[in-house]
Structures are given as structure tokens and as C-alpha cells.
Design a protein around this motif. Structure first.
Motif, PDB file in Angstrom:
ATOM      1  N   ILE A  93       0.900  -1.429   0.384  1.00 48.29           N
ATOM      2  CA  ILE A  93       0.530  -0.100  -0.095  1.00 48.29           C
ATOM      3  C   ILE A  93       0.785   1.001  -0.421  1.00 48.29           C
ATOM      4  N   LEU A  94       1.723   1.105   1.079  1.00 48.05           N
ATOM      5  CA  LEU A  94       2.957   2.211   0.837  1.00 48.05           C
ATOM      6  C   LEU A  94       3.459   2.768  -0.226  1.00 48.05           C
ATOM      7  N   PHE A  95       4.022   1.278  -0.977  1.00 49.35           N
ATOM      8  CA  PHE A  95       4.330   1.067  -2.138  1.00 49.35           C
ATOM      9  C   PHE A  95       3.532   2.441  -3.014  1.00 49.35           C
ATOM     10  N   ALA A  96       2.301   1.899  -3.405  1.00 50.44           N
ATOM     11  CA  ALA A  96       1.371   2.390  -4.015  1.00 50.44           C
ATOM     12  C   ALA A  96       1.322   4.033  -3.955  1.00 50.44           C
ATOM     13  N   MET A  97       0.910   4.395  -2.503  1.00 49.96           N
ATOM     14  CA  MET A  97       1.336   5.762  -2.817  1.00 49.96           C
ATOM     15  C   MET A  97       2.330   7.055  -2.680  1.00 49.96           C
ATOM     16  N   SER A  98       3.178   5.993  -2.289  1.00 46.73           N
ATOM     17  CA  SER A  98       5.217   6.852  -3.204  1.00 46.73           C
ATOM     18  C   SER A  98       5.003   6.953  -4.474  1.00 46.73           C
ATOM     19  N   ARG A  99       4.143   5.844  -4.856  1.00 46.47           N
ATOM     20  CA  ARG A  99       4.285   5.950  -6.623  1.00 46.47           C
ATOM     21  C   ARG A  99       3.686   7.365  -7.502  1.00 46.47           C
ATOM     22  N   ASP A 100       2.791   7.530  -6.095  1.00 40.38           N
ATOM     23  CA  ASP A 100       1.874   8.850  -6.324  1.00 40.38           C
ATOM     24  C   ASP A 100       2.621   9.756  -6.066  1.00 40.38           C
ATOM     25  N   GLY A 101       3.296  10.350  -5.009  1.00 41.69           N
ATOM     26  CA  GLY A 101       4.251  10.769  -4.716  1.00 41.69           C
ATOM     27  C   GLY A 101       3.913  11.180  -3.539  1.00 41.69           C
ATOM     28  N   LEU A 102       2.648  10.697  -3.047  1.00 39.44           N
ATOM     29  CA  LEU A 102       2.347  10.775  -1.688  1.00 39.44           C
ATOM     30  C   LEU A 102       2.586  11.108  -0.352  1.00 39.44           C
ATOM     31  N   VAL A 103       3.815   9.765  -0.448  1.00 37.55           N
ATOM     32  CA  VAL A 103       4.545   9.659   1.175  1.00 37.55           C
ATOM     33  C   VAL A 103       6.162   9.751  -0.155  1.00 37.55           C
TER      34      VAL A 103
END
Length: 498
Positions: free
Chosen positions: A356-366
Motif C-alpha cells: 500500500i505504501l508502495f502505491a502511495m509513494s509512486r503517486d508522490g503522496l509519501v
């Protein structure tokens, strides 16, 4: 209620919908990420390395079973049976039906948007960036904090196993955090570190280990059923519902939280060999297997021991096995099974949190470190280490208390959003190819949404207070970091200049 098979070819044009939001600050928060863009980015990590598609349908199923089938069945009967009486198996069915409505929505979206972000990505495609962030933050609560809470429970069962086998009791100073009579909870830290090491080896290798652990805990429960069957007395089933329908429904509300985790397969969308076909099957199959096991264990348990005797006991299954056989050995066997069962929960849930954090990071949000993929193993190693360090620190040093209880409300909130997302995507993208469709639409997802709200309303005020504080911290983080680094915002800005 289900409809399998591929949907007819989409009648929509192949081009992605325009992601440019309405003008203004509110429009920026409501910008949606096109489904085509989510799927096109599937597997890509920071720096060019990619996740590897190695997981089969059965491995996806065991990920969900591993995240679901854990402490609940080993301790929950002591809480639920005094409420429902012998009808506790009916309560399990009711709780399973409640989970089913949300599982159907997860199955449709997992087949339509097969990516790692689970409900975070579904919300991004249907309700916009701010709601997606809130959903992702709830998933951090569900997965990240629950890893720490489950790890603490693992340490307790390990202590029981060591005491029953070798007569050794772990010193309180190193098996409990500050505020609970100790200084650090080393067993809880140890199981998280062990899960981290396994996860860093690769998704395929991790799935094999998880499958082995799931097989062991299923065999442990089947062993209980086989032995407990010989202790069943028909008189223990009467009266079936001594406290009436109210007691059965109250027990169902308690038991619902034993089903949390069935959505874990949806976090593996970018590592599945055939995600559009296998993800819906894995979600539904895992829920079916878990529900059947829960009901069979409950029927045997209440048949072998009077329902009133369950009150105040956290080890009902071990007690039943001892009573039936007259041997104390079985409490050790159950403790060993519980150690494996809870370890697999830590393993599967930690996996889900990293994706989940992988996906959020790819979007730039983390921060981008969470999306870096190791080229040799095809796993987000830095992500795994950071998440394990965070969860391990919590488990080792912090009395979790109501923070751990708040994982339930975070989960229900995410489930509610998934049901809303199904409705929105059906109306905004009616021609999208769907390999799995919820029948009786929109009644089914609306019922799922309603059940989630009902469960949330039943939680105590202190849980709502903790949840509100968590949400406030998450919104602060989003407005300080996420809204400034959103890659969708950059894409929109570039498109606007062009």
C-alpha cells in the motif's frame, strides 16, 4: 450473488479520461487518477526496477487467509459464546455475511483495477486524491498498527508454549513494554524482524513460506475438530439461543473483526500472474474457507463444552482438548498452532502494508523511498525495513491499548469507501471490462456500506477519539507533504501548459 466470467468488450474509447480537475484548491483535492493510468503504472517502482508477477491464485488466497485466520478463532469464543450461547455458529455466519458484502465489492474492483494499492487506489480512481489519502491513511492504521498489536499477542502465546513445553517463563522485563511491568517486548520485536527477513527474499519465496504457515494453522484447527468431536454432547446445544436474537446479533458484531484481513490479496495486484482473473477468486475463496472453519470449530466447541463455561476464558480450545483426552499435552499443541497462526498474520499483514505504501509513494503522496524496488529480488526492500522498524518499535515499547482497538474502525472506514467506489465506477465507467461483477447492484454495495456504518456506530467513544486524532495527523501530513508532491498534480500542470 456472484457473476463470473469476462464482461463484454468495452464500448468506451481506448483513450484515458481527462484527469484535469475543476479549477481551484478544492478541484485539486478532488482530482481523480484514471484507471488506465493506474494499470499502466502497475509494477513500476522508483528508479526503473519493477515488482515481479509470480503469485498464483492459491498463493493469493493464502495471503488473505494468512492475514485473517489468526488470534480471533483462538480467543474469540470466550467473548462471543456467552452472548450467543450455542448459536455462536449462527453469529459467525451473520458476521461472514456482513463481510461478504464488502468482499464482493473488493472482488469487482480488484478484477477491474489490479494494482497494489487496494482500496486506496480504488478511491483514487473514483473519489479523488484527498479521499484516497484518507483511505490510505486508514489502511496504515489497519495494517501497520495491527501488525504491532498482533505481534504482542504472538509473544504471549510464545510464552505459554515455552512454559508448557520446557517450564520456562520469559522475564517480564523483556516481554512487556513500559507501563506494563517491563522495559521492552523482545518476542514481539523478534516476530516482526523475522517476517521482515522473509519478505525481503522475494514475493514468490515469501508466498511459499506463508502457504506453509497457513497449512499448519488449518491443520491445527482440523485437529481440534477431530478430537473435540468425541466430546460433543447433544444437550450442550439446548437451548440454542438462550439470550435470544439480540444475543446472536451482539455476538456477530464482536465476531466481525475476526474477518478483517480478507482484503489482503488485493494488495498483491501487481505481483499476481493473472490478477484480473485470480484476485476476485482469491478474495472470495479465502472468505469462504475462513467462514467454514470458524463455523465448524464453533459447532464442535459449544457441543463439547457448556456455553456458560466459555465466559472469561481465552483458551477455550485448549481446555476442550484437555477435557476430552485427559492430557495436558494438547494445550501445548494448541499454543504451538497459535504461535504459527499469529506469525502468519504478522507476515501477511506486513506484506500488505508495504504494498500500500508502495502505491502511495509512486503517486508522490509519501516519500519516494517507499517505491524503490530491489532489482535482484523484485521487492521494495527499503520500504519493508522502514515499515518493520516502525511496527517493531511500537510492538516493543508502546502499550497499544485503544490505538490497537482503533484498527477496527480504520478497517471499516476503508471497507465503506470500497462499497462507494463500486457504485461510482459502475455509473462513471459503465462500459469498463469487468472480470467479476457484483449482482443485485446497487443494493449489494449499499448494504455493505450500511453494515460498515452500523459496525462503526457500535464502537465506543474512546475508539472514535483515537480515530479522530489519527485522521487529524494524517490530514496534516497530506497538506504538508502529499498535496505538494502529488505526481498527478504535476501531470495536470504539464497538460495545462501544453
Amino acid at each position: 450473488m456472484l457473476e463470473h466470467g469476462a464482461a463484454p468488450p468495452s464500448s468506451e474509447p481506448p483513450t484515458a479520461p481527462d484527469p484535469v480537475p475543476s479549477p481551484g484548491f478544492v478541484g485539486r483535492l478532488a482530482r481523480r487518477k484514471p484507471v488506465e493510468l493506474l494499470v499502466a503504472e502497475s509494477g513500476r517502482g522508483e528508479g526503473g526496477a519493477a515488482l515481479r508477477r509470480t503469485l498464483t491464485m492459491w498463493q493469493l488466497t493464502t495471503i488473505s487467509i494468512g492475514a485473517t485466520l489468526g488470534t480471533g478463532i483462538f480467543v474469540v469464543l470466550g467473548e462471543a459464546t456467552p452472548l450467543a450461547g450455542p448459536a455462536v455458529a449462527v453469529s459467525f455466519v451473520l458476521a461472514g455475511l456482513t463481510a461478504l458484502f464488502s468482499a464482493l465489492s473488493y472482488a469487482e474492483l480488484a478484477g477491474s483495477i489490479p494494482v497494489s494499492g487496494s482500496s486506496y487506489s480504488y478511491a483514487y480512481a473514483t473519489m479523488g486524491e484527498l479521499v484516497a489519502w484518507i483511505c490510505g491513511w486508514c489502511l496504515v492504521l489497519e495494517y501497520g498498527i495491527s501488525v504491532a498489536a498482533v505481534a504482542v499477542g504472538w509473544g504471549e502465546y510464545l510464552d505459554e508454549l515455552l512454559h508448557g513445553t520446557f517450564g520456562v517463563t520469559l522475564p517480564g522485563a523483556v516481554s512487556a513494554p513500559l507501563g506494563e511491568g517491563g522495559y521492552v517486548n523482545l518476542p514481539a520485536l523478534a516476530v516482526i524482524v523475522l517476517a521482515m527477513v522473509f519478505l525481503m527474499g522475494g514475493a514468490k519465496e515469501s508466498a511459499r513460506i506463508n502457504t506453509a504457515m497457513v497449512a499448519i494453522k488449518i491443520m491445527t484447527l482440523l485437529l481440534f475438530c477431530g478430537i473435540g468431536f468425541f466430546g460433543i454432547q447433544a444437550g450442550n446445544y439446548a437451548p440454542l439461543a438462550p439470550l435470544g436474537a439480540g444475543g446472536v446479533s451482539a455476538a456477530a458484531a464482536t465476531l466481525f473483526f475476526s474477518y478483517i484481513g480478507f482484503d489482503a490479496a488485493s494488495t498483491a495486484g501487481e505481483e499476481a500472474r493473472n490478477p484480473q482473473r485470480d484476485l476476485p477468486r482469491a478474495i472470495m475463496l479465502s472468505l469462504l474457507i475462513v467462514t467454514v472453519l470458524y463455523c465448524v470449530v464453533a459447532l464442535v466447541a459449544v457441543g463439547a463444552m457448556p456455553w456458560r463455561d466459555f465466559a472469561g476464558t481465552d483458551a477455550a480450545l485448549a481446555r476442550i482438548m484437555e477435557d476430552v483426552t485427559g492430557l495436558g499435552l494438547w494445550s501445548v499443541v494448541l499454543a504451538a498452532g497459535a504461535v504459527v497462526a499469529i506469525a502468519s498474520v504478522v507476515f501477511a499483514v506486513l506484506y500488505g502494508q508495504t504494498r500500500i505504501l508502495f502505491a502511495m509513494s509512486r503517486d508522490g503522496l509519501v516519500p519516494p523511498v517507499f517505491a524503490k524496488v530491489n532489482e535482484r529480488t523484485g521487492t521494495p526492500r527499503a520500504n519493508t525495513v522502514l515499515v518493520a522498524a516502525f511496527c517493531g518499535l511500537l510492538a516493543a515499547t508502546v502499550p497499544l491499548g485503544e490505538l490497537a482497538n482503533a484498527t477496527s474502525i480504520g478497517t471499516l472506514f476503508a471497507f465503506a469507501l470500497v462499497n462507494v467506489a463500486v457504485v461510482l465506477l459502475r455509473y462513471t465507467r459503465p462500459g469498463m471490462n469487468r472480470t467479476f461483477r457484483v449482482r443485485f447492484f446497487p443494493l449489494t454495495p449499499l448494504l455493505g456500506f450500511g453494515f460498515c456504518l452500523w459496525m462503526m456506530a457500535s464502537l465506543p467513544a474512546v475508539t472514535w477519539a483515537v480515530f479522530s486524532a489519527w485522521m487529524a495527523a494524517g490530514l496534516a501530513l497530506y497538506f504538508l507533504y502529499g498535496v505538494r508532491h502529488s505526481r498527478l498534480a504535476v501531470a495536470v500542470a504539464v497538460a495545462g501548459r501544453d
